[in-house]
Write a protein that holds these residues in place. Structure first.
Motif, PDB file in Angstrom:
ATOM      1  N   UNK A  30     -26.950 -18.140 -30.722  1.00 34.15           N
ATOM      2  CA  UNK A  30     -26.531 -17.615 -32.179  1.00 34.15           C
ATOM      3  C   UNK A  30     -25.511 -18.947 -33.015  1.00 34.15           C
ATOM      4  N   UNK A  31     -24.888 -19.639 -31.867  1.00 36.45           N
ATOM      5  CA  UNK A  31     -23.969 -20.441 -32.301  1.00 36.45           C
ATOM      6  C   UNK A  31     -24.078 -21.867 -31.560  1.00 36.45           C
ATOM      7  N   UNK A  32     -26.110 -22.077 -31.678  1.00 37.18           N
ATOM      8  CA  UNK A  32     -26.596 -23.338 -30.703  1.00 37.18           C
ATOM      9  C   UNK A  32     -25.514 -23.795 -29.709  1.00 37.18           C
ATOM     10  N   UNK A  33     -25.221 -22.766 -28.723  1.00 39.87           N
ATOM     11  CA  UNK A  33     -24.697 -23.252 -27.880  1.00 39.87           C
ATOM     12  C   UNK A  33     -25.480 -22.964 -26.245  1.00 39.87           C
ATOM     13  N   UNK A  34     -25.300 -23.964 -25.301  1.00 41.09           N
ATOM     14  CA  UNK A  34     -26.224 -23.446 -24.338  1.00 41.09           C
ATOM     15  C   UNK A  34     -25.205 -22.904 -23.474  1.00 41.09           C
ATOM     16  N   UNK A  35     -24.575 -21.119 -23.253  1.00 41.57           N
ATOM     17  CA  UNK A  35     -24.301 -20.788 -22.049  1.00 41.57           C
ATOM     18  C   UNK A  35     -24.014 -20.576 -21.131  1.00 41.57           C
ATOM     19  N   UNK A  36     -25.467 -21.842 -20.618  1.00 38.09           N
ATOM     20  CA  UNK A  36     -25.428 -22.317 -19.399  1.00 38.09           C
ATOM     21  C   UNK A  36     -25.155 -23.237 -18.464  1.00 38.09           C
ATOM     22  N   UNK A  37     -24.500 -24.122 -19.602  1.00 31.09           N
ATOM     23  CA  UNK A  37     -24.010 -25.643 -19.985  1.00 31.09           C
ATOM     24  C   UNK A  37     -22.510 -25.519 -19.418  1.00 31.09           C
ATOM     25  N   UNK A  38     -21.546 -23.956 -20.144  1.00 32.31           N
ATOM     26  CA  UNK A  38     -20.269 -24.567 -20.489  1.00 32.31           C
ATOM     27  C   UNK A  38     -19.292 -24.174 -18.902  1.00 32.31           C
ATOM     28  N   UNK A  39     -18.603 -25.099 -19.481  1.00 29.76           N
ATOM     29  CA  UNK A  39     -17.483 -24.572 -18.657  1.00 29.76           C
ATOM     30  C   UNK A  39     -15.859 -24.246 -19.060  1.00 29.76           C
ATOM     31  N   UNK A  40     -16.236 -23.774 -20.100  1.00 31.68           N
ATOM     32  CA  UNK A  40     -15.078 -23.595 -20.781  1.00 31.68           C
ATOM     33  C   UNK A  40     -15.470 -22.477 -21.737  1.00 31.68           C
ATOM     34  N   UNK A  41     -14.134 -21.565 -22.187  1.00 30.14           N
ATOM     35  CA  UNK A  41     -13.604 -20.577 -22.821  1.00 30.14           C
ATOM     36  C   UNK A  41     -13.885 -20.158 -23.996  1.00 30.14           C
ATOM     37  N   UNK A  42     -14.459 -19.787 -25.289  1.00 27.46           N
ATOM     38  CA  UNK A  42     -15.077 -19.686 -26.307  1.00 27.46           C
ATOM     39  C   UNK A  42     -14.427 -18.124 -26.285  1.00 27.46           C
ATOM     40  N   UNK A  43     -14.090 -18.870 -28.083  1.00 28.74           N
ATOM     41  CA  UNK A  43     -13.037 -17.859 -28.788  1.00 28.74           C
ATOM     42  C   UNK A  43     -14.059 -17.951 -30.377  1.00 28.74           C
ATOM     43  N   UNK A  44     -14.362 -16.612 -29.809  1.00 25.75           N
ATOM     44  CA  UNK A  44     -16.276 -16.296 -31.133  1.00 25.75           C
ATOM     45  C   UNK A  44     -15.651 -15.612 -32.812  1.00 25.75           C
ATOM     46  N   UNK A  45     -16.043 -16.017 -33.446  1.00 27.91           N
ATOM     47  CA  UNK A  45     -15.466 -15.216 -34.967  1.00 27.91           C
ATOM     48  C   UNK A  45     -16.847 -14.409 -34.870  1.00 27.91           C
ATOM     49  N   UNK A  46     -16.696 -13.084 -34.388  1.00 24.50           N
ATOM     50  CA  UNK A  46     -18.240 -12.466 -34.949  1.00 24.50           C
ATOM     51  C   UNK A  46     -18.699 -12.553 -36.334  1.00 24.50           C
ATOM     52  N   UNK A  47     -17.919 -12.374 -37.205  1.00 25.79           N
ATOM     53  CA  UNK A  47     -18.169 -12.315 -39.119  1.00 25.79           C
ATOM     54  C   UNK A  47     -19.098 -13.689 -39.609  1.00 25.79           C
ATOM     55  N   UNK A  48     -18.358 -15.032 -38.604  1.00 22.74           N
ATOM     56  CA  UNK A  48     -19.761 -15.720 -39.075  1.00 22.74           C
ATOM     57  C   UNK A  48     -20.519 -16.179 -37.896  1.00 22.74           C
ATOM     58  N   UNK A  49     -21.605 -16.762 -38.336  1.00 21.47           N
ATOM     59  CA  UNK A  49     -22.625 -17.000 -37.511  1.00 21.47           C
ATOM     60  C   UNK A  49     -21.867 -18.967 -36.967  1.00 21.47           C
ATOM     61  N   UNK A  50     -21.074 -18.961 -37.710  1.00 19.27           N
ATOM     62  CA  UNK A  50     -20.661 -20.572 -36.759  1.00 19.27           C
ATOM     63  C   UNK A  50     -19.324 -21.120 -36.336  1.00 19.27           C
ATOM     64  N   UNK A  51     -18.435 -19.879 -36.955  1.00 18.45           N
ATOM     65  CA  UNK A  51     -17.304 -20.680 -36.376  1.00 18.45           C
ATOM     66  C   UNK A  51     -16.731 -20.310 -34.903  1.00 18.45           C
ATOM     67  N   UNK A  52     -16.579 -20.738 -34.632  1.00 15.02           N
ATOM     68  CA  UNK A  52     -16.065 -20.577 -32.736  1.00 15.02           C
ATOM     69  C   UNK A  52     -15.136 -22.063 -32.331  1.00 15.02           C
TER      70      UNK A  52
END
Length: 140
Positions: free
Chosen positions: A50-72
């Motif tokens: 939903x934030x245009x991030x490919x989770x399969x290519x990540x090697x990091x922690x993400x902090x998502x603010x779910x009330x927005x579709x862009x903020x992380x």
């Protein structure tokens, strides 16, 4: 799944370091700020996509603010933003946000690239205890 007002920590569910970090956050999250999901889970992949991030290519922690579709936040910024919300002296770590992101992320990337070698890897994601299950949004 109730996420209103909650920040979501997406993490590598098979990484020992990442699982230990989540356990640490849970222990120090006295204000009940966070919910958790592994990057390998369906909901983790949906939140990333939903934030245009490919989770399969990540090697990091993400902090998502779910009330927005862009903020992380990701990498060192995510870790420091999480620390700001914890009990005890951990919010003082946010002073490291004053260090340029490129420097912080370089150090983060060194640890990230070596996390399996240094801390090990699980064959599957950890299943939380019944008491903690409600904090994980990727659990049935």
């Amino acid at each position: 799944m109730e996420l209103e007002g909650k920040k979501v920590v997406l993490f590598d569910g098979v990484c020992n370091l990442c699982n230990d970090a989540v356990n640490f956050i849970i222990k120090h999250d006295h204000k009940d700020v966070f919910r958790y999901a592994s990057l390998q889970s369906e909901i983790g992949q949906q939140l990333a996509a939903a934030r245009a991030i490919d989770a399969t290519k990540l090697d990091t922690i993400l902090l998502i603010l779910p009330e927005t579709t862009t903020t992380y936040y990701h990498k060192s910024t995510a870790a420091l933003q999480i620390a700001k919300q914890l009990s005890g002296g951990y919010p003082f770590l946010s002073v490291f946000l004053l260090i340029p992101k490129t420097v912080r992320d370089y150090i983060y990337d060194v640890v990230s690239r070596n996390r399996y070698k240094w801390f090990g890897k699980k064959s599957s994601c950890t299943i939380p205890t019944p008491e903690l299950k409600a904090l994980f949004i990727d659990q049935p």
